[in-house]
Design a protein around this motif. Structure first.
Motif, PDB file in Angstrom:
ATOM      1  N   GLU A 136       0.829  -1.197   0.000  1.00 22.27           N
ATOM      2  CA  GLU A 136       0.000   0.000   0.000  1.00 22.27           C
ATOM      3  C   GLU A 136       0.871   1.257   0.000  1.00 22.27           C
ATOM      4  O   GLU A 136       0.539   2.245  -0.639  1.00 22.27           O
ATOM      5  N   GLU A 137       1.995   1.189   0.713  1.00 22.99           N
ATOM      6  CA  GLU A 137       2.900   2.333   0.762  1.00 22.99           C
ATOM      7  C   GLU A 137       3.425   2.678  -0.623  1.00 22.99           C
ATOM      8  O   GLU A 137       3.503   3.845  -0.999  1.00 22.99           O
ATOM      9  N   GLU A 176       0.483   4.161  -2.750  1.00 18.26           N
ATOM     10  CA  GLU A 176       0.164   5.524  -2.323  1.00 18.26           C
ATOM     11  C   GLU A 176       1.267   6.499  -2.718  1.00 18.26           C
ATOM     12  O   GLU A 176       0.991   7.621  -3.159  1.00 18.26           O
ATOM     13  N   LYS A 220       0.823   9.740  -5.360  1.00 17.28           N
ATOM     14  CA  LYS A 220       1.183  11.127  -5.064  1.00 17.28           C
ATOM     15  C   LYS A 220       2.187  11.663  -6.076  1.00 17.28           C
ATOM     16  O   LYS A 220       2.038  12.769  -6.586  1.00 17.28           O
ATOM     17  N   ARG A 224      -5.561   5.230  -7.857  1.00 22.33           N
ATOM     18  CA  ARG A 224      -5.098   3.921  -7.375  1.00 22.33           C
ATOM     19  C   ARG A 224      -5.155   2.887  -8.499  1.00 22.33           C
ATOM     20  O   ARG A 224      -4.220   2.119  -8.696  1.00 22.33           O
TER      21      ARG A 224
END
Length: 108
Positions: A83-84, A87, A91, A97
């Motif tokens: 997930e890191e 994400e 950004k 996503r």
């Protein structure tokens, strides 16, 4: 033997090549240069004045090559994206996503 600091295998043989694995997501050319300098200094007693990237590879090509190598030696590989990572890419790239996940899956 000119590189006595290199570790030997169980048969007393020195390596014919080295791979450097850096335990971080923040890998870039500066990090690679630093790692090569450290390995050269610590194991080969060489001070590297200049590091050249002869055949630079983009992230997608590197992931594809890694997956192929692992599959060849260990069987099929399933990569899971954290997930890191997703994400962070959302950004940095201003993508949704779904767009990031599709990009990552296409790269593998």
């Amino acid at each position: 033997m000119p590189y006595e600091k290199l570790p030997c295998n169980e048969h007393g043989m020195y390596p014919r090549s080295l791979e450097i694995w850096y335990p971080s997501e923040g890998i870039n050319e500066a990090v690679i240069e630093s790692c090569v300098r450290e390995v050269s200094r610590d194991f080969l007693d060489l001070e590297a004045d200049h590091i050249s990237f002869i055949e630079p590879t983009n992230r997608e090509e590197a992931l594809q090559a890694y997956s192929e190598d692992i599959a060849r030696f260990r069987g099929d590989v399933k990569l899971v994206f954290t997930e890191e990572l997703i994400e962070s890419m959302m950004k940095k790239m201003s993508l949704t996503r779904e767009e990031v996940v599709n990009l990552l899956q296409r790269g593998v």
